[in-house]
Design an enzyme around this catalytic site. Sequence first.
Site, PDB file in Angstrom:
ATOM      1  CB  CYS A 184      -0.948   0.108   1.189  1.00  0.00           C
ATOM      2  SG  CYS A 184      -2.110  -1.250   1.294  1.00  0.00           S
ATOM      3  NE  ARG A 238       4.608   1.643   0.038  1.00  0.00           N
ATOM      4  CZ  ARG A 238       5.579   1.313   0.876  1.00  0.00           C
ATOM      5  NH1 ARG A 238       6.831   1.439   0.503  1.00  0.00           N
ATOM      6  NH2 ARG A 238       5.316   0.862   2.076  1.00  0.00           N
ATOM      7  CD1 TRP A 286      -0.199  -6.299  -3.159  1.00  0.00           C
ATOM      8  CD2 TRP A 286      -0.532  -6.895  -1.034  1.00  0.00           C
ATOM      9  NE1 TRP A 286       0.128  -7.622  -3.048  1.00  0.00           N
ATOM     10  CE2 TRP A 286      -0.062  -8.022  -1.758  1.00  0.00           C
ATOM     11  CE3 TRP A 286      -0.809  -7.051   0.320  1.00  0.00           C
ATOM     12  CZ2 TRP A 286       0.137  -9.265  -1.165  1.00  0.00           C
ATOM     13  CZ3 TRP A 286      -0.614  -8.303   0.910  1.00  0.00           C
ATOM     14  CH2 TRP A 286      -0.149  -9.384   0.166  1.00  0.00           C
ATOM     15  CG  ASN A 327       1.434   0.514   4.284  1.00  0.00           C
ATOM     16  OD1 ASN A 327       1.147  -0.658   4.097  1.00  0.00           O
ATOM     17  ND2 ASN A 327       2.680   0.954   4.242  1.00  0.00           N
ATOM     18  N   GLY A 328      -0.814  -1.217   6.409  1.00  0.00           N
ATOM     19  CA  GLY A 328      -0.485  -2.070   7.555  1.00  0.00           C
ATOM     20  C   GLY A 328      -1.671  -2.954   7.896  1.00  0.00           C
ATOM     21  CD  GLU A 342      16.681 -13.213  -8.175  1.00  0.00           C
ATOM     22  OE1 GLU A 342      16.142 -13.773  -7.221  1.00  0.00           O
ATOM     23  OE2 GLU A 342      16.339 -12.084  -8.566  1.00  0.00           O
ATOM     24  CE  LYS A 398      13.342 -11.259 -10.309  1.00  0.00           C
ATOM     25  NZ  LYS A 398      13.962 -11.122  -9.053  1.00  0.00           N
ATOM     26  CD  GLU A 437       9.601 -11.822  -8.445  1.00  0.00           C
ATOM     27  OE1 GLU A 437       9.440 -11.201  -7.398  1.00  0.00           O
ATOM     28  OE2 GLU A 437      10.627 -11.687  -9.147  1.00  0.00           O
ATOM     29  CG  HIS A 491      18.061 -36.912  -5.497  1.00  0.00           C
ATOM     30  ND1 HIS A 491      18.297 -38.239  -5.240  1.00  0.00           N
ATOM     31  CD2 HIS A 491      19.280 -36.313  -5.515  1.00  0.00           C
ATOM     32  CE1 HIS A 491      19.599 -38.440  -5.099  1.00  0.00           C
ATOM     33  NE2 HIS A 491      20.215 -37.282  -5.267  1.00  0.00           N
ATOM     34  CE  LYS A 495      11.558  -2.865  -5.959  1.00  0.00           C
ATOM     35  NZ  LYS A 495      11.940  -4.234  -6.319  1.00  0.00           N
TER      36      LYS A 495
HETATM   37  C1  G6P Z   1       8.894  -8.738  -2.373  1.00  0.00           C
HETATM   38  C2  G6P Z   1       9.460  -8.220  -3.669  1.00  0.00           C
HETATM   39  C3  G6P Z   1      10.770  -8.952  -3.984  1.00  0.00           C
HETATM   40  C4  G6P Z   1      11.744  -8.819  -2.838  1.00  0.00           C
HETATM   41  C5  G6P Z   1      11.119  -9.268  -1.516  1.00  0.00           C
HETATM   42  C6  G6P Z   1      11.984  -8.884  -0.336  1.00  0.00           C
HETATM   43  O1  G6P Z   1       8.476 -10.052  -2.529  1.00  0.00           O
HETATM   44  O2  G6P Z   1       8.532  -8.397  -4.722  1.00  0.00           O
HETATM   45  O3  G6P Z   1      11.343  -8.400  -5.155  1.00  0.00           O
HETATM   46  O4  G6P Z   1      12.879  -9.583  -3.101  1.00  0.00           O
HETATM   47  O5  G6P Z   1       9.852  -8.634  -1.319  1.00  0.00           O
HETATM   48  O6  G6P Z   1      12.021  -7.480  -0.255  1.00  0.00           O
HETATM   49  P1  G6P Z   1      13.177  -6.647   0.387  1.00  0.00           P
HETATM   50  O7  G6P Z   1      12.785  -5.220   0.184  1.00  0.00           O
HETATM   51  O8  G6P Z   1      13.229  -7.031   1.828  1.00  0.00           O
HETATM   52  O9  G6P Z   1      14.433  -6.995  -0.329  1.00  0.00           O
END
Ligand code: G6P
Length: 611
Positions: free
Chosen positions: A2, A27, A73, A99-100, A484, A488, A491, A507, A606
């Site tokens: 948010c 956000r 969000w 937000n929260g 990673e 990606k 996501e 396995h 994010k």
């Molecule tokens: C969310 C974001 C990711 C990020 C993760 C941790 O899931 O979409 O891109 O890696 O949070 O966030 P931070 O700000 O703690 O790295």
Amino acid sequence: MCGIVGYIGNKQAYPILVNGLKRLEYRGYDSAGISLLNKELKIYKKRGKVCDLEDHVAKEDITGNIGIGHTRWATHGEPNDINAHPHVSMNGHFVLIHNGIIENYSRLKERLKDRGYEFNTETDTEVLANLIEYIYIKGNVSAEIAVRLALSKVVGAYGLAIICRDEPDKLIAARKGSPLVIGVGKGEYYIASDATPIVEHTKSVIYLNDDDVAILGRDGLTLKTIKNDQLTPKVQKIDLDIGEIEKNGFDHFMLKEIFEQPRSILDTFRGRVSLDKNEIHLGGLHYVMPKLIDAKRIIIIGCGTSWHAGLVGEYLIEDLARIPVEVEYASEFRYRNPVINEDDIVIAISQSGETADTLAAIRLAKQAGATVLGICNVVGSSIPRETHGGVYTHAGPEIGVASTKAFTAQVTVLAMIAMSLGYQKKILDNETYSKLISELHDIPAKIEKILTNNDEYLRVSDLYKDATNFLYLGRGYLYPVALEGALKLKEISYIHAEGYPAAEMKHGPIALIDEKMPVVVVATKDKSYEKIVSNIQEVKARKGIVIAVVNEGDKTIESMADHVLEIPETREELSALLTVIPLQLLSYHIAVLRSCNVDQPRNLAKSVTVE
Ligand code: G6P
């Protein structure tokens, strides 16, 4: 999660709020709303993005010098017009954005119902609006007192911006657990979840701390705690340029951020690694360096991509400095009753510096007496303020929800820490240390070269954009890179992808391999090279499609793989910094070719400020 914006001053609030919301859309983006005060309170809210809200208000009265805005969000209540913020109290005295999470909202709601309150939404925020109003009417107190008393009854996290209809020259902001920044202008104030909506108006900001309440008027600001203790605001200058938060000609922020990596990595080690003096200096670790050198154990915590960077950190620190390292998901660590010793060093990695689980894990580690360090990107965020020391990554604002340049910056910091520790512990000799320093210096130019192959990544992406599953394999330093790469892809393209240590394929995942399964193998030359060549053969023997990331001129793998993506050679310890780039671009192109919203993938946000 948010985004919050607010404005009080003499300008029209609407354009400031809407532009601010667009900057904060990373956000959360399932609904958006604003409230403006101009003699009367107007509230406009809409499911969807900020642009949907703009269409919605196109013919409405949007005048007013005071206003608040929110991009959501969803936590409590599905994303729809009704549950969107702002929320208004039953009798219309208060309107607020939040937000929260208010954790005790259902108990508070029942009590308010007993006292005649009715609710229109499923949100926890409406409960807070009504609680403030109830105290305001019943206690016949000012808006500020009502807010402070109500917040003293709340369990949970909040960043809040509040307007009281009866006190039209005030805006109230409060923070606990969710970030909030106040922008200080001339006769005007801004509120935002981070500095990005503020920077185009003023560079003077005040970061609120937990339990702070700010009362903003055109003639000044009062800062207090919830308990009514007066505080002296600390105005700081933000070092953020507007160009850093624009797309600058790229189609997406993610693409811009991928292409920024030669510069962002340079910014991460600039002034810290000296080629001439053969020296690494990390100012934020100065006082804890003796403890780090003597550490019996390091625990790295993080979430998402930051956790993947932590895994690379484990390999680096154990390899170069011979200190045992454990890497934990912050969300598991905080709840699983971990053994934490006073001489443990905990390193929290977070791009945003606000991730709720990481923050909670930090607090747990501090309570247990451990020394806690942060590796964060956002300057002034919560984690750097709560840790005993740390290193900023200086990658610049990362707006695309899928993290790219933050990952390489985090790995760069971890490499610097590992190298410095290894040298000071006399595990690395002079020659190896200077070779590592020199190789780190060459990384930006090598990434520059990788980026020139973008057309090839696009071509391969086009061939496999309709696949339903992908497997990513790597060994050693390249196993976290495989994780990673898979993250990606899922996501942003919504294709199911799994990252695996290549040797573990037999396995389980090997059962999935057939002629429709693309397998991305990260297979640059390192000590596991021969082994990973065998893994590629195992995939080919089952008719899988192999896309291999290899060093330039690797004829062995070229003869077996369906596609090779060539990258320059580097030392094994730094290989994650190069090998991840083709994987970022592969996922980017596949997502674009599938018409996905790359910068704002569905359901994600994010900055995850709820657990
Ligand atoms: C969310 C974001 C990711 C990020 C993760 C941790 O899931 O979409 O891109 O890696 O949070 O966030 P931070 O700000 O703690 O790295």
